[in-house]
Design a protein around this motif. Sequence first.
Motif, PDB file in Angstrom:
ATOM      1  N   GLY A  18     -14.790  -5.875  -6.549  1.00 13.12           N
ATOM      2  CA  GLY A  18     -14.170  -5.079  -7.530  1.00 13.12           C
ATOM      3  C   GLY A  18     -14.702  -4.701  -8.741  1.00 13.12           C
ATOM      4  N   ALA A  19     -16.105  -5.385  -8.844  1.00 10.10           N
ATOM      5  CA  ALA A  19     -16.742  -5.095 -10.115  1.00 10.10           C
ATOM      6  C   ALA A  19     -17.614  -3.794 -10.390  1.00 10.10           C
ATOM      7  CB  ALA A  19     -17.753  -6.316 -10.161  1.00 10.10           C
ATOM      8  N   GLY A  20     -17.748  -3.039  -9.464  1.00  8.91           N
ATOM      9  CA  GLY A  20     -18.314  -1.642  -9.866  1.00  8.91           C
ATOM     10  C   GLY A  20     -19.702  -1.631  -9.260  1.00  8.91           C
ATOM     11  N   ILE A  99       4.877  20.678   4.362  1.00  2.00           N
ATOM     12  CA  ILE A  99       3.718  20.352   5.335  1.00  2.00           C
ATOM     13  C   ILE A  99       2.764  19.206   4.639  1.00  2.00           C
ATOM     14  CG2 ILE A  99       2.121  21.387   6.881  1.00  2.00           C
ATOM     15  CD1 ILE A  99       3.709  23.836   6.794  1.00  2.00           C
ATOM     16  N   PRO A 100       2.616  18.060   4.914  1.00  2.00           N
ATOM     17  CA  PRO A 100       1.986  17.326   4.153  1.00  2.00           C
ATOM     18  C   PRO A 100       0.483  17.534   4.465  1.00  2.00           C
ATOM     19  CG  PRO A 100       3.392  15.903   5.476  1.00  2.00           C
ATOM     20  CD  PRO A 100       3.613  17.407   5.881  1.00  2.00           C
ATOM     21  N   LYS A 101      -0.453  17.436   3.524  1.00  2.00           N
ATOM     22  CA  LYS A 101      -2.137  17.927   3.645  1.00  2.00           C
ATOM     23  C   LYS A 101      -2.772  16.873   3.407  1.00  2.00           C
ATOM     24  CE  LYS A 101      -1.465  22.527   4.149  1.00  2.00           C
ATOM     25  NZ  LYS A 101      -2.004  23.123   5.521  1.00  2.00           N
ATOM     26  N   TYR A 102      -2.703  16.145   2.083  1.00  2.00           N
ATOM     27  CA  TYR A 102      -3.667  15.178   1.621  1.00  2.00           C
ATOM     28  C   TYR A 102      -2.970  14.009   1.072  1.00  2.00           C
ATOM     29  CZ  TYR A 102      -6.294  19.565   1.575  1.00  2.00           C
ATOM     30  OH  TYR A 102      -6.706  20.728   2.104  1.00  2.00           O
ATOM     31  N   LEU A 103      -3.697  12.956   1.390  1.00  2.00           N
ATOM     32  CA  LEU A 103      -3.296  11.381   0.946  1.00  2.00           C
ATOM     33  C   LEU A 103      -4.427  10.796  -0.069  1.00  2.00           C
ATOM     34  CD1 LEU A 103      -1.623   9.626   3.653  1.00  2.00           C
ATOM     35  CD2 LEU A 103      -0.615  11.144   2.207  1.00  2.00           C
ATOM     36  N   SER A 104      -3.983  10.118  -0.985  1.00  2.00           N
ATOM     37  CA  SER A 104      -5.006   8.889  -1.783  1.00  2.00           C
ATOM     38  C   SER A 104      -4.632   7.788  -1.340  1.00  2.00           C
ATOM     39  CB  SER A 104      -4.775   9.294  -3.303  1.00  2.00           C
ATOM     40  OG  SER A 104      -3.619   8.626  -3.804  1.00  2.00           O
ATOM     41  N   CYS A 105      -5.719   6.882  -1.423  1.00  2.00           N
ATOM     42  CA  CYS A 105      -5.259   5.579  -0.891  1.00  2.00           C
ATOM     43  C   CYS A 105      -6.006   4.459  -1.965  1.00  2.00           C
ATOM     44  CB  CYS A 105      -6.279   5.282   0.143  1.00  2.00           C
ATOM     45  SG  CYS A 105      -6.128   3.456   0.694  1.00  2.00           S
ATOM     46  N   GLY A 106      -4.857   3.758  -2.993  1.00  8.03           N
ATOM     47  CA  GLY A 106      -5.608   2.803  -3.570  1.00  8.03           C
ATOM     48  C   GLY A 106      -5.192   1.547  -3.108  1.00  8.03           C
ATOM     49  N   MET A 107      -6.307   0.587  -2.938  1.00  9.77           N
ATOM     50  CA  MET A 107      -6.245  -0.636  -2.543  1.00  9.77           C
ATOM     51  C   MET A 107      -6.527  -1.998  -3.610  1.00  9.77           C
ATOM     52  SD  MET A 107      -6.549  -1.061   0.884  1.00  9.77           S
ATOM     53  CE  MET A 107      -6.636  -0.067   2.376  1.00  9.77           C
ATOM     54  N   ILE A 108      -5.553  -2.654  -3.603  1.00  8.65           N
ATOM     55  CA  ILE A 108      -5.640  -3.905  -4.469  1.00  8.65           C
ATOM     56  C   ILE A 108      -5.750  -5.115  -3.357  1.00  8.65           C
ATOM     57  CG2 ILE A 108      -4.650  -5.484  -6.152  1.00  8.65           C
ATOM     58  CD1 ILE A 108      -2.840  -3.303  -7.299  1.00  8.65           C
ATOM     59  N   LEU A 109      -7.065  -5.626  -3.547  1.00  4.72           N
ATOM     60  CA  LEU A 109      -7.364  -6.475  -2.721  1.00  4.72           C
ATOM     61  C   LEU A 109      -7.245  -8.051  -2.946  1.00  4.72           C
ATOM     62  CD1 LEU A 109     -10.330  -4.740  -0.824  1.00  4.72           C
ATOM     63  CD2 LEU A 109      -8.029  -4.648  -0.162  1.00  4.72           C
ATOM     64  N   GLU A 110      -6.947  -9.161  -2.590  1.00  6.66           N
ATOM     65  CA  GLU A 110      -6.883 -10.405  -2.917  1.00  6.66           C
ATOM     66  C   GLU A 110      -8.543 -11.171  -2.732  1.00  6.66           C
ATOM     67  OE1 GLU A 110      -4.165 -14.557  -3.231  1.00  6.66           O
ATOM     68  OE2 GLU A 110      -4.121 -13.163  -1.548  1.00  6.66           O
ATOM     69  N   GLY A 139      -9.566   7.724  -3.396  1.00 10.53           N
ATOM     70  CA  GLY A 139      -9.080   6.358  -3.441  1.00 10.53           C
ATOM     71  C   GLY A 139      -9.494   5.525  -4.367  1.00 10.53           C
ATOM     72  N   ASP A 140      -9.116   4.467  -4.480  1.00 10.86           N
ATOM     73  CA  ASP A 140      -9.684   3.422  -5.674  1.00 10.86           C
ATOM     74  C   ASP A 140      -9.544   1.997  -4.924  1.00 10.86           C
ATOM     75  OD1 ASP A 140     -10.345   2.692  -8.331  1.00 10.86           O
ATOM     76  OD2 ASP A 140      -8.424   1.759  -8.293  1.00 10.86           O
ATOM     77  N   THR A 141     -10.302   1.176  -5.313  1.00 15.60           N
ATOM     78  CA  THR A 141     -10.320  -0.354  -4.988  1.00 15.60           C
ATOM     79  C   THR A 141     -10.271  -1.402  -6.285  1.00 15.60           C
ATOM     80  OG1 THR A 141     -11.539   0.439  -3.109  1.00 15.60           O
ATOM     81  CG2 THR A 141     -11.461  -1.996  -3.400  1.00 15.60           C
ATOM     82  N   LYS A 142      -9.430  -2.176  -5.939  1.00 15.36           N
ATOM     83  CA  LYS A 142      -9.638  -3.242  -7.118  1.00 15.36           C
ATOM     84  C   LYS A 142      -9.253  -4.721  -6.302  1.00 15.36           C
ATOM     85  CE  LYS A 142      -9.253  -0.825 -11.107  1.00 15.36           C
ATOM     86  NZ  LYS A 142      -9.758   0.411 -10.620  1.00 15.36           N
ATOM     87  N   VAL A 143     -10.007  -5.588  -7.084  1.00 15.11           N
ATOM     88  CA  VAL A 143      -9.797  -7.102  -6.430  1.00 15.11           C
ATOM     89  C   VAL A 143      -9.248  -7.773  -7.533  1.00 15.11           C
ATOM     90  CG1 VAL A 143     -11.129  -8.893  -5.435  1.00 15.11           C
ATOM     91  CG2 VAL A 143     -11.847  -6.561  -4.963  1.00 15.11           C
ATOM     92  N   VAL A 144      -8.286  -8.826  -7.131  1.00 14.42           N
ATOM     93  CA  VAL A 144      -7.566  -9.736  -7.819  1.00 14.42           C
ATOM     94  C   VAL A 144      -7.911 -11.189  -7.556  1.00 14.42           C
ATOM     95  CG1 VAL A 144      -5.733  -8.262  -8.676  1.00 14.42           C
ATOM     96  CG2 VAL A 144      -5.549  -9.567  -6.833  1.00 14.42           C
ATOM     97  N   PRO A 145      -8.114 -11.997  -8.523  1.00 16.03           N
ATOM     98  CA  PRO A 145      -8.524 -13.519  -8.098  1.00 16.03           C
ATOM     99  C   PRO A 145      -7.455 -14.056  -7.050  1.00 16.03           C
ATOM    100  CG  PRO A 145      -8.382 -13.038 -10.565  1.00 16.03           C
ATOM    101  CD  PRO A 145      -7.764 -11.871  -9.769  1.00 16.03           C
TER     102      PRO A 145
END
Length: 348
Positions: A18-20, A99-110, A139-145
Motif C-alpha cells: 500500500g506504499a505506492g 442501466i448500470p454501466k461502470y463501477l469503481s473498486c476501492g480495496m482496504i486490505l489488512e 479503483g484504489d488500494t490501501k493497506v492497514v496494519p
Amino acid sequence: MNKPKRTLRAKTITMAHGAGGKAMRDLIEDVFVGTFANPDLEQLEDQARFELAELMQSGAQLAFTTDSYVVDPVEFPGGDIGSLAVNGTVNDIAVSGAIPKYLSCGMILEEGLDVELLRRVVASMKAAADKAGVTIVTGDTKVVPKGKGDKIFINTSGIGVIPEGVDISASNCRVGDKIIVNGLIGDHGAAILNARGDLALDVTLETDCQALNELVQTMLKACPDVHAIRDASRGGVATVLCEFAESSAVSIRLQEEHIPVRDTVRGVCEILGLDALYFANEGKLVAAVPADKAEAVLEAMRNHPAGKDSAIIGEVIESNYNRVLVKTHFGGERILDMLVGEQLPRIC
C-alpha cells in the motif's frame, strides 16, 4: 511495444503493498488489472474517461451511487464479499430504473491477508461484473496494519443511465398500488448467520446474492409506470416498506400468508425469535406497482430467473399514520416498524 507483465510473488499482503512503490504496482497490475482486464482500467490513469455522447444514447439522466462492504466471513455459501460488492452496487443503480454501466473498486486490505484469498475475491468480482454487464474501470488500494482491519473492506461506486420517461422513487407510491417482492426473503441474513458457525445449525443455507438490473428492465417493459423499487438489503423488506410509507405519506398493508420465506429461514427465525422481514437480502427487491398492471408485472417477473418466486404481498392503503401493517395468519394485525437498534445478524 508490449510492456512486461508484472507478477505478484508475495504470499501475504504487506504494508509495502500500500506504499505506492514497486510492490503496490505488482499487486495492482497482477491481481486487479490482470483479472478485471479491460481497456479503460489498463490505461492505469488516475481516473476513467467516457464518451458523453455514448452515455447520452442510453438516456437523459445519470444515476450514481456508492457503498462499502464489510462482512464476516469474507467467503460464505453462494458468494463472497467480492460478488456482494458488485451485485449490491449494481442493484442500487438498477432500482432507479437505470442501466448500470461502470463501477469503481476501492480495496482496504489488512496486512497479512492471504493473497490467494484476495485473488478469489477479485475473480468473483470479475465474474459478477461480467454477468451483470458492467465494467470495473477504476479503483484504489490501501493497506492497514494487522489488527486494524478485518481482512478486506471494499468500496464500490457505480454509474448508470436512466432511460427517458422512467421515474421511480420511494415517494411515488399511490393508494391501490400492489406491493411485489421477487422471491424468498431473508436468505442472505440467514446464510451469513449460519456461516459464522455460532449456532451449529445442521441446515443448508445460501446467499441470494445476484444482480437485479435485467429483472428491473423486464418489469419496466411490462409496466413503464412502476412507481417505486428498492433492494431490500440492510434492514430487510420491513425497512424498505417503512421508507415507502414515510416518503409517499401512505400506509401499506401486508398479507403475512403471502410473504415468501424459505422453510429453513423460517425455522432459524423461530429458534432465535427473529423476523425474516428484517433479515438482509442481496438479491431481492420490493416494488410498488399500479394495481391494473400488477398481474402483468408479476407474470413477467416470474418468467425471469431472478424473479421466478415473485409474489404480491400487500397493497398501499389510505391512512393518516404512514405506517406498515401486517395482517397475520390468525386474522389480526400488527404494526411493522423500521428496524430499531442493531441488526441481527450484523452483516456489515
